[in-house]
Design a protein around this motif. Structure first.
Motif, short mmCIF file in Angstrom:
data_model
loop_
_atom_site.label_atom_id
_atom_site.label_comp_id
_atom_site.label_asym_id
_atom_site.label_seq_id
_atom_site.Cartn_x
_atom_site.Cartn_y
_atom_site.Cartn_z
N LYS A 286 -8.18 10.65 -6.32
CA LYS A 286 -8.17 9.87 -5.08
C LYS A 286 -8.09 10.76 -3.85
O LYS A 286 -8.74 10.49 -2.83
N ASP A 287 -7.32 11.84 -3.91
CA ASP A 287 -7.20 12.73 -2.75
C ASP A 287 -8.53 13.42 -2.43
O ASP A 287 -8.85 13.66 -1.27
N ARG A 289 -11.45 12.08 -3.03
CA ARG A 289 -12.28 11.03 -2.41
C ARG A 289 -11.92 10.87 -0.94
O ARG A 289 -12.81 10.76 -0.08
N LYS A 290 -10.64 10.88 -0.63
CA LYS A 290 -10.22 10.77 0.77
C LYS A 290 -10.69 11.97 1.58
O LYS A 290 -11.11 11.83 2.74
N MET A 294 -13.01 11.89 4.93
CA MET A 294 -12.53 12.48 6.18
C MET A 294 -13.42 13.63 6.67
O MET A 294 -13.37 14.02 7.83
N LEU A 331 -10.70 5.79 7.71
CA LEU A 331 -10.05 7.10 7.66
C LEU A 331 -10.65 7.97 8.76
O LEU A 331 -11.86 7.99 8.95
N ASP A 469 -7.40 2.18 0.75
CA ASP A 469 -6.36 3.13 0.37
C ASP A 469 -6.73 3.88 -0.91
O ASP A 469 -6.39 5.06 -1.05
N ALA A 471 -9.72 4.58 -1.64
CA ALA A 471 -10.94 5.33 -1.29
C ALA A 471 -12.00 5.18 -2.37
O ALA A 471 -12.56 6.15 -2.87
#
Length: 509
Positions: A286-287, A289-290, A294, A331, A469, A471
């Protein structure tokens, strides 16, 4: 009766009061030619919900209800409806004197056949059934009255009946000719009837002189399947096309500068984005993907590549959608934070990341090239892989064969987030090849039968926030519906969802 049911009944009464059997008019001569970028491959209403199908199919078929260009619901093949038993039964009175293009009568038997087929084995092979799971059965009361028995109240059902899988089909014709024949020789009750079809080339229609509504003002309607939009615009300039749907941003100035042509646009529900393969590789994190989200400056892309004909989105729905939350923000563009997240996740600089797209979409292809350039600045090497439309839509995405990211566009034609969210995020759905999330499934299932409008809207907003959230995607933009139109046309009104009814369009003589 609760608030939803009272509102629904009131809308029905108002619509019925304002609508009656339309007055037929004599047909004018003339051929109208329209380009569509994608050939759906089947004209059976239950086989697809591609926007390209809706653009064409809405001129061949009718539903029990119909929606005008202002997204207002009106009677269609049903003249009235009454919501009964606290929302689990709806009684429809059907329009009398209507015939299918083959002369077969429209009646209660046709409605029951349509929904038995949609909810049976044939419908199970297509993507439409998920929209109508609330329908348990259709009961014939008399020749022109049917009761829909529902497993639970469905606040979006009346809108769903206005299009796609709910279009009414002829029982005798399909039974005698067979499913395969119907796919390529469609018969409905709409303003235009089938003449011929050459896959990936064109579909020829003619005016239906016995149409129950406004009889078409042109005698012929041709849809040409032209995937290269620059070619379509050239044909428009040459006078061999009258309408180009999904006019690419890069061609706006070309059309505007031509004295014979107009650019016509309207706010629409269609949204574009890149979704993640959440099962495989670095995007299972997930991080990561974020970080990828961003890394991309979506606002600048809209300003520089889309000529302002779009709006930034935080969830996979436009501002026209029920469930849209103006307080939910995307984001932020933050490449430095993206680099930190990638480093913490152990993603090495120069890591390749594949982005799968549909070929022949010049505007979106330019956007994806810009996305790739932004990813390069945070150390990722984007590899863009185009696929032919039918391969992408029928194999690569549904079978879970994509790279790290893949293109998704969504018409949002019901103007309700359920029709997007359930089909994109619920476990087992065709357009959700990777996700299995029990919490998300539960929220999606909980909102479907809700008749408390405020509570349902809040839950839809919560679903959008949860998806953001997690992502699950990179929402990019909501694009206006843009058309290139020959000025010789009169009566052309753009439809936000591309489902333009062309029976009211005429050609200046």
């Amino acid at each position: 009766m609760n608030k939803f049911l009272k509102t629904t009944a009131a809308v029905a009464v108002m619509a019925i009061a304002s609508m009656g059997m339309a007055t037929s008019q004599s047909m004018a001569e003339g051929k109208l030619s329209v380009s569509v970028a994608l050939d759906p491959g089947s004209w059976d209403p239950i086989d697809t919900f591609l926007v390209a199908w809706g653009a064409v199919g809405s001129n061949i078929f009718d539903g029990l209800t119909e929606r005008d260009t202002n997204a207002k619901l009106h009677p269609g093949l049903a003249t009235s409806w009454e919501v009964l038993d606290e929302g689990v039964r709806i009684r429809f009175k059907l329009r009398e004197g209507v015939k299918f293009h083959n002369g077969e009568p429209f009646n209660a038997e046709a409605v029951k056949f349509t929904f038995d087929r949609l909810l049976g084995e044939i419908g199970a092979k297509g993507p439409q059934r998920a929209n109508y799971t609330s329908v348990e059965s259709v009961e014939i009361i008399d020749d022109y009255t049917v009761d829909f028995h529902l497993t639970q109240p469905d606040p979006v059902l009346l809108t769903k009946l206005a299009g796609y899988g709910a279009m009414i089909v002829p029982p005798k014709y399909i039974t005698e000719k067979g499913e395969d024949y119907f796919n390529t020789h469609p018969v409905g009750t709409g303003p235009f009837s089938f003449v011929s079809y050459e896959p990936k080339v064109d579909l020829e229609l003619k005016a239906n002189p016995d149409y129950w509504g406004d009889v078409a003002k042109v005698s012929e309607l041709e849809y040409r399947f032209i995937s290269e939009l620059t070619t379509a615009v050239a044909e428009l300039q040459a006078g061999r096309l009258d309408i180009v749907e999904d006019l690419p941003i890069s061609m706006l100035s070309v059309v505007k500068d031509d004295a014979k042509l107009d650019v016509v646009s309207t706010a629409g529900p269609t949204v574009y984005g890149l979704r993640f393969n959440t099962r495989d590789g670095i995007t299972a994190n997930k991080d990561v993907r974020k970080a990828i989200v961003m890394a991309v400056d979506r606002s600048t892309i809209i300003k520089s590549l889309l000529a302002g004909e779009a709006e930034e989105i935080a969830s996979f729905q436009s501002s026209l959608s029920f469930g849209y939350d103006p307080e939910l923000k995307p984001l932020p563009y933050n490449p430095e934070e993206a680099k930190k997240l990638l480093k913490a996740a152990g993603v090495a600089p120069g890591t390749e990341i594949q982005i799968d797209i549909r070929a022949g979409k010049p505007t979106f292809n330019e956007v994806v090239q810009a996305v790739g350039a932004y990813l390069q600045t945070v150390g990722l090497k984007a590899v863009i892989k185009p696929y032919e439309n039918s391969v992408f839509l029928n194999d690569i995405v549904p079978q879970g064969k994509t790279g790290a990211l893949f293109q998704q566009s969504w018409g949002g034609w019901t103007l309700d987030y359920d029709n997007t969210a359930y089909l994109l995020y619920h476990t087992g759905q065709k357009w959700n090849p990777y996700g299995t999330d029990a919490k998300l499934d539960a929220m999606l299932e909980e909102q479907r039968p809700m008749t408390d409008v405020a509570k349902r809207e809040e839950l839809l907003k919560n679903i959008a926030a949860y998806v953001a959230d997690e992502a699950l995607e990179m929402p990019l933009y909501g694009l206006k519906a843009i058309y290139g139109v020959n000025k010789r046309l009169e009566g052309f009104v753009p439809a936000p969802d591309n489902r333009v009814k062309l029976n009211t369009v005429s050609i200046k003589q």
